[in-house]
Design a protein around this motif. Structure first.
Motif, PDB file in Angstrom:
ATOM      1  N   SER A   1       0.820  -1.225   0.000  1.00  9.09           N
ATOM      2  CA  SER A   1       0.000   0.000   0.000  1.00  9.09           C
ATOM      3  C   SER A   1       0.851   1.272   0.000  1.00  9.09           C
ATOM      4  CB  SER A   1      -0.915   0.019   1.219  1.00  9.09           C
ATOM      5  OG  SER A   1      -0.151   0.257   2.392  1.00  9.09           O
ATOM      6  N   GLU A   2       2.058   1.190   0.586  1.00  9.42           N
ATOM      7  CA  GLU A   2       2.930   2.370   0.775  1.00  9.42           C
ATOM      8  C   GLU A   2       2.234   3.454   1.590  1.00  9.42           C
ATOM      9  OE1 GLU A   2       4.869   3.051  -3.196  1.00  9.42           O
ATOM     10  OE2 GLU A   2       6.275   1.717  -2.178  1.00  9.42           O
ATOM     11  N   LEU A   3       1.368   3.026   2.478  1.00 11.97           N
ATOM     12  CA  LEU A   3       0.624   3.994   3.300  1.00 11.97           C
ATOM     13  C   LEU A   3       1.334   4.333   4.609  1.00 11.97           C
ATOM     14  CD1 LEU A   3      -2.991   2.563   2.871  1.00 11.97           C
ATOM     15  CD2 LEU A   3      -2.200   4.812   2.073  1.00 11.97           C
ATOM     16  N   SER A   4       2.397   3.605   4.936  1.00 15.03           N
ATOM     17  CA  SER A   4       2.959   3.765   6.284  1.00 15.03           C
ATOM     18  C   SER A   4       3.371   5.198   6.636  1.00 15.03           C
ATOM     19  CB  SER A   4       4.106   2.788   6.521  1.00 15.03           C
ATOM     20  OG  SER A   4       5.082   2.925   5.528  1.00 15.03           O
TER      21      SER A   4
ATOM     22  N   ARG B   1      -1.404  -6.294  13.215  1.00 18.67           N
ATOM     23  CA  ARG B   1       0.040  -6.090  13.414  1.00 18.67           C
ATOM     24  C   ARG B   1       0.342  -4.667  13.882  1.00 18.67           C
ATOM     25  NH1 ARG B   1       2.991 -10.784  13.796  1.00 18.67           N
ATOM     26  NH2 ARG B   1       1.689 -12.306  12.763  1.00 18.67           N
ATOM     27  N   ARG B   2      -0.299  -3.695  13.265  1.00 19.25           N
ATOM     28  CA  ARG B   2      -0.001  -2.300  13.618  1.00 19.25           C
ATOM     29  C   ARG B   2      -0.473  -1.988  15.037  1.00 19.25           C
ATOM     30  NH1 ARG B   2      -2.289   2.400  13.437  1.00 19.25           N
ATOM     31  NH2 ARG B   2      -4.212   1.311  12.974  1.00 19.25           N
ATOM     32  N   GLU B   3      -1.643  -2.469  15.387  1.00 22.07           N
ATOM     33  CA  GLU B   3      -2.178  -2.112  16.712  1.00 22.07           C
ATOM     34  C   GLU B   3      -1.536  -2.964  17.812  1.00 22.07           C
ATOM     35  OE1 GLU B   3      -6.429  -1.233  16.361  1.00 22.07           O
ATOM     36  OE2 GLU B   3      -5.955   0.113  14.691  1.00 22.07           O
TER      37      GLU B   3
ATOM     38  N   ASP C   1       8.702   6.539   7.701  1.00 22.79           N
ATOM     39  CA  ASP C   1       7.720   6.059   8.677  1.00 22.79           C
ATOM     40  C   ASP C   1       8.379   5.654  10.000  1.00 22.79           C
ATOM     41  OD1 ASP C   1       8.923   3.576   8.247  1.00 22.79           O
ATOM     42  OD2 ASP C   1       7.323   2.797   6.991  1.00 22.79           O
ATOM     43  N   GLY C   2       9.658   6.018  10.190  1.00 23.11           N
ATOM     44  CA  GLY C   2      10.363   5.619  11.415  1.00 23.11           C
ATOM     45  C   GLY C   2       9.864   6.376  12.638  1.00 23.11           C
ATOM     46  N   ARG C   3      10.491   6.108  13.790  1.00 21.30           N
ATOM     47  CA  ARG C   3      10.108   6.743  15.063  1.00 21.30           C
ATOM     48  C   ARG C   3       8.669   6.374  15.417  1.00 21.30           C
ATOM     49  NH1 ARG C   3       9.407  11.240  13.067  1.00 21.30           N
ATOM     50  NH2 ARG C   3       9.492  12.591  14.876  1.00 21.30           N
ATOM     51  N   ASP C   4       8.314   5.130  15.122  1.00 20.36           N
ATOM     52  CA  ASP C   4       6.932   4.674  15.236  1.00 20.36           C
ATOM     53  C   ASP C   4       6.916   3.375  16.045  1.00 20.36           C
ATOM     54  OD1 ASP C   4       4.178   5.076  13.469  1.00 20.36           O
ATOM     55  OD2 ASP C   4       4.522   2.973  13.990  1.00 20.36           O
ATOM     56  N   PRO C   5       5.822   3.120  16.777  1.00 18.73           N
ATOM     57  CA  PRO C   5       5.738   1.833  17.495  1.00 18.73           C
ATOM     58  C   PRO C   5       6.016   0.635  16.589  1.00 18.73           C
ATOM     59  CG  PRO C   5       3.954   3.263  18.186  1.00 18.73           C
ATOM     60  CD  PRO C   5       4.683   3.987  17.082  1.00 18.73           C
ATOM     61  N   SER C   6       5.530   0.687  15.343  1.00 14.66           N
ATOM     62  CA  SER C   6       5.760  -0.450  14.437  1.00 14.66           C
ATOM     63  C   SER C   6       7.252  -0.622  14.139  1.00 14.66           C
ATOM     64  CB  SER C   6       5.015  -0.259  13.118  1.00 14.66           C
ATOM     65  OG  SER C   6       3.640  -0.222  13.349  1.00 14.66           O
ATOM     66  N   GLY C   7       8.009   0.458  14.199  1.00 16.86           N
ATOM     67  CA  GLY C   7       9.452   0.367  13.977  1.00 16.86           C
ATOM     68  C   GLY C   7      10.147  -0.284  15.166  1.00 16.86           C
ATOM     69  N   TYR C   8       9.784   0.145  16.388  1.00 15.16           N
ATOM     70  CA  TYR C   8      10.416  -0.452  17.573  1.00 15.16           C
ATOM     71  C   TYR C   8      10.055  -1.936  17.660  1.00 15.16           C
ATOM     72  CZ  TYR C   8      11.112   4.434  18.319  1.00 15.16           C
ATOM     73  OH  TYR C   8      11.469   5.743  18.107  1.00 15.16           O
TER      74      TYR C   8
HETATM   75  P1  FAD Z   1       1.612  -2.655   3.831  1.00 12.96           P
HETATM   76  O1  FAD Z   1       2.061  -4.060   3.703  1.00 12.96           O
HETATM   77  O2  FAD Z   1       0.841  -2.082   2.721  1.00 12.96           O
HETATM   78  O3  FAD Z   1       0.793  -2.603   5.186  1.00 12.96           O
HETATM   79  C1  FAD Z   1      -0.231  -1.670   5.461  1.00 12.96           C
HETATM   80  C2  FAD Z   1       0.011  -1.080   6.819  1.00 12.96           C
HETATM   81  O4  FAD Z   1      -0.023  -2.093   7.812  1.00 12.96           O
HETATM   82  C3  FAD Z   1       1.392  -0.432   6.961  1.00 12.96           C
HETATM   83  O5  FAD Z   1       1.397   0.870   6.464  1.00 12.96           O
HETATM   84  C4  FAD Z   1       1.610  -0.511   8.459  1.00 12.96           C
HETATM   85  O6  FAD Z   1       0.959   0.534   9.124  1.00 12.96           O
HETATM   86  C5  FAD Z   1       0.930  -1.818   8.826  1.00 12.96           C
HETATM   87  N1  FAD Z   1       1.933  -2.884   8.870  1.00 12.96           N
HETATM   88  C6  FAD Z   1       2.372  -3.652   7.847  1.00 12.96           C
HETATM   89  N2  FAD Z   1       3.265  -4.553   8.289  1.00 12.96           N
HETATM   90  C7  FAD Z   1       3.399  -4.335   9.615  1.00 12.96           C
HETATM   91  C8  FAD Z   1       4.182  -4.946  10.637  1.00 12.96           C
HETATM   92  N3  FAD Z   1       4.994  -5.972  10.391  1.00 12.96           N
HETATM   93  N4  FAD Z   1       4.088  -4.454  11.884  1.00 12.96           N
HETATM   94  C9  FAD Z   1       3.264  -3.438  12.169  1.00 12.96           C
HETATM   95  N5  FAD Z   1       2.495  -2.822  11.253  1.00 12.96           N
HETATM   96  C10 FAD Z   1       2.573  -3.265   9.989  1.00 12.96           C
HETATM   97  N6  FAD Z   1       6.513   0.087  10.135  1.00 12.96           N
HETATM   98  C11 FAD Z   1       6.387   1.408  10.307  1.00 12.96           C
HETATM   99  O7  FAD Z   1       5.284   1.944  10.127  1.00 12.96           O
HETATM  100  N7  FAD Z   1       7.439   2.170  10.727  1.00 12.96           N
HETATM  101  C12 FAD Z   1       8.673   1.635  10.935  1.00 12.96           C
HETATM  102  O8  FAD Z   1       9.625   2.343  11.305  1.00 12.96           O
HETATM  103  C13 FAD Z   1       8.842   0.252  10.719  1.00 12.96           C
HETATM  104  N8  FAD Z   1      10.057  -0.324  10.902  1.00 12.96           N
HETATM  105  C14 FAD Z   1      10.180  -1.679  10.774  1.00 12.96           C
HETATM  106  C15 FAD Z   1      11.432  -2.250  11.044  1.00 12.96           C
HETATM  107  C16 FAD Z   1      11.607  -3.624  10.944  1.00 12.96           C
HETATM  108  C17 FAD Z   1      12.950  -4.220  11.251  1.00 12.96           C
HETATM  109  C18 FAD Z   1      10.513  -4.431  10.556  1.00 12.96           C
HETATM  110  C19 FAD Z   1      10.681  -5.913  10.452  1.00 12.96           C
HETATM  111  C20 FAD Z   1       9.261  -3.864  10.299  1.00 12.96           C
HETATM  112  C21 FAD Z   1       9.086  -2.481  10.393  1.00 12.96           C
HETATM  113  N9  FAD Z   1       7.834  -1.868  10.128  1.00 12.96           N
HETATM  114  C22 FAD Z   1       7.701  -0.523  10.320  1.00 12.96           C
HETATM  115  C23 FAD Z   1       6.648  -2.666   9.786  1.00 12.96           C
HETATM  116  C24 FAD Z   1       6.418  -2.851   8.259  1.00 12.96           C
HETATM  117  O9  FAD Z   1       7.575  -3.339   7.653  1.00 12.96           O
HETATM  118  C25 FAD Z   1       5.998  -1.552   7.592  1.00 12.96           C
HETATM  119  O10 FAD Z   1       4.868  -1.033   8.273  1.00 12.96           O
HETATM  120  C26 FAD Z   1       5.612  -1.724   6.137  1.00 12.96           C
HETATM  121  O11 FAD Z   1       6.703  -2.227   5.415  1.00 12.96           O
HETATM  122  C27 FAD Z   1       5.167  -0.387   5.582  1.00 12.96           C
HETATM  123  O12 FAD Z   1       4.935  -0.447   4.211  1.00 12.96           O
HETATM  124  P2  FAD Z   1       3.457  -0.402   3.610  1.00 12.96           P
HETATM  125  O13 FAD Z   1       2.687   0.707   4.194  1.00 12.96           O
HETATM  126  O14 FAD Z   1       3.612  -0.400   2.126  1.00 12.96           O
HETATM  127  O15 FAD Z   1       2.924  -1.791   4.147  1.00 12.96           O
END
Ligand code: FAD
Length: 483
Positions: free
Chosen positions: A283-286, A324-326, A428-435
């Motif tokens: 999605s590239e929405l992060s 995953r995000r929540e 999208d760094g500095r985010d709970p999903s990143g930690y």
């Molecule tokens: P899509 O696959 O299109 O997903 C849609 C949305 O779902 C994302 O935008 C995100 O909000 C959420 N999501 C997807 N995968 C995950 C996941 N594994 N965990 C939590 N939420 C998820 N996400 C960040 O937003 N910020 C970060 O700094 C970040 N750092 C990461 C570091 C590592 C080492 C790993 C393994 C994962 C990280 N992620 C991070 C989670 C995930 O990789 C990204 O959210 C995702 O790649 C974002 O691209 P997208 O929006 O195209 O994803």
């Protein structure tokens, strides 16, 4: 970290004029809740930087409308050191997004106060305008919680009549309603969230009409000068140009008629999302979700409407977007050490410690890693994708972080290097999903134990050969070199 006043135990929010689900709102300070004080309501916008689909703004407007009071929005820019060490890349995006938001707010006659002196200016703003209630949105991250605590403490001392509410406008299911404790895995979290999903995943109402703002107007902001100043004070990680900030651009990315994720690309999500040579399958929405330019709830509602197009893709997207995000917010909310080895589960700490002294075949310094100077062209490509593009493909993020565990002198160092690089370069760094992503990769968080091996212990392992089996590694390396 000492417990903050934003305690995990929910204090139910007020029913009545608010259009938000009562469990989405918590009362942090009772005040007199506007009783006898018709002063304005101030919405302190933190991580939900949008006017549409925003439960915190809706709640604030509902309170204002019920007492025929005006409403203002305030955003406090954390001064240097910027919030979570934001670099020029993230600050530029944030400011350009806020500039658009300020223009939209002006078009709706909604005063928007940009406070450049930081959160400490919020209580003064509230007092100056004789506000009845301050409404804040929610982030589980320490510096934001500390800032909110300080504001609540300040108002409690000097303006005890002012009520302070907090609204989780970021999560589909409010973090404190999804679970009252630290969840062990996606499985345990998913079952809790699914049970209450229908209660929260509802359409947003219109913003209630509020009384006109009849007080001192916000100062004009010289956005160019502000941006020049802030960006010159920040570490120089260049901005990216492939992702425009703001609500309009975010909705276009979701639903655009030319290339929107749900309108044009959703069908390939299920099959291609783990192929880094096809980044547009994601999605590239992060970045938009991180900065709150779009609501996850809006993304989920729109995805559900299009489930017939590709049920498997929509279900997988909702799993990432919601579960995953929540789950990441759940971890950061209930675990104060969300970004250190001490926050890992006991089995993971033990296995990592057991293998901390194992001989590493390669050891790289943070600088070598940052400059993509390793022996592994695939890893180097992923690092360069992040440095130059500002967003590494989701599949590569796992490989990238796991190799940092393999190539640094121990798990603490690995985690701190991974978080440092992730926060520095990812938009999208500095985010709970990143930690949580770094903790998952390096410390086995929310994962299970696997076959024991050197360095990794029982932490899940990934290698180059596995990537080669999954996707065209050379094509990914060439793609990164070209872009
Ligand atoms: P899509 O696959 O299109 O997903 C849609 C949305 O779902 C994302 O935008 C995100 O909000 C959420 N999501 C997807 N995968 C995950 C996941 N594994 N965990 C939590 N939420 C998820 N996400 C960040 O937003 N910020 C970060 O700094 C970040 N750092 C990461 C570091 C590592 C080492 C790993 C393994 C994962 C990280 N992620 C991070 C989670 C995930 O990789 C990204 O959210 C995702 O790649 C974002 O691209 P997208 O929006 O195209 O994803």
């Amino acid at each position: 970290m000492p417990p903050t006043t934003v305690s995990p135990s929910p204090v139910p929010g007020p029913a009545g004029p608010s259009p938000a689900h009562p469990a989405r709102v918590r009362v942090l300070h009772q005040g007199c809740g506007g009783g006898g004080n018709p002063g304005p309501v101030v919405y302190w916008m933190l991580r939900d930087q949008r006017l549409a689909d925003n439960w915190a703004l809706l709640h604030a407007a509902g309170l204002a409308a019920s007492s025929a009071a005006p409403l203002a929005v305030a955003f406090a820019l954390f001064p240097k050191p910027f919030l979570l060490s934001a670099r020029r890349r993230q600050l530029g995006f944030l400011l350009r997004g806020l500039r658009r938001l300020a223009a939209d707010a002006a078009a709706r006659c909604l005063p928007f106060f940009l406070l450049t002196g930081g959160p400490a200016e919020i209580p003064a703003l509230v007092r100056r305008h004789g506000a009845s209630t301050l409404v804040a949105d929610f982030s589980p991250l320490r510096p934001v919680r500390e800032a909110l605590d300080a504001v609540v403490g300040d108002l409690g001392r000097d303006a005890p009549g002012v009520a302070v509410h907090q609204v989780d406008a970021h999560n589909v299911v409010p973090v404190w309603a999804a679970s009252g404790k630290l969840e062990y895995s996606a499985k345990t979290f998913r079952s809790k969230v699914s049970k209450v999903m229908d209660e929260y995943l509802v359409e947003f109402p219109e913003l209630p009409a509020v009384a006109p703002w009849d007080r001192e107007q916000p100062d004009d902001v010289d956005w160019e000068a502000l941006s020049d100043r802030v960006c010159s004070e920040a570490e120089n990680v260049p901005e990216i140009d492939w992702c425009e900030p703001g609500e309009v651009a975010a909705m276009e990315a979701l639903l655009g008629s030319k290339d929107g994720f749900l309108t044009k690309r959703i069908k390939s999500y299920e099959n291609d999302r783990n192929d880094p040579t096809k980044p547009r399958a994601l999605s590239e929405l992060s970045p938009y979700l991180h900065f709150g330019h779009i609501s996850a709830q809006r993304c989920a509602l729109e995805a559900k409407k299009r489930r017939h197009l590709s049920p498997k893709s929509v279900d997988s997207f909702l799993e990432e977007l919601i579960v995953r995000r929540e789950l990441a917010d759940n971890f950061c909310y209930y675990e104060p050490n969300y970004d250190s080895l001490s926050g890992a589960w006991d089995w993971a700490k033990k296995t990592l410690q057991d293998h901390a002294a194992d001989k590493r075949e390669h050891i790289y310094t943070r600088e070598q890693l940052e400059n993509a100077k390793t022996h592994d062209p695939l890893w180097n490509a992923s690092q360069l994708e992040m440095v130059h593009h500002g967003k590494m493909h989701g599949f590569m993020r796992m490989y990238w972080a796991k190799k940092i565990l393999e190539w640094t002198s121990g798990p603490e160092e690995a985690l701190s290097v991974a978080i440092y690089l992730n926060d520095k370069y990812e938009l999208d760094g500095r985010d709970p999903s990143g930690y949580v992503g770094c903790m998952w990769s390096i410390c086995g968080l929310h994962d299970q134990g696997w076959k024991e091996r050197p360095v990794f212990g029982k932490i899940r392992y990934m290698n180059f050969a596995g990537c080669k089996r999954k996707f065209d590694v050379d094509a990914y390396i060439s793609y990164v070199k070209r872009s």
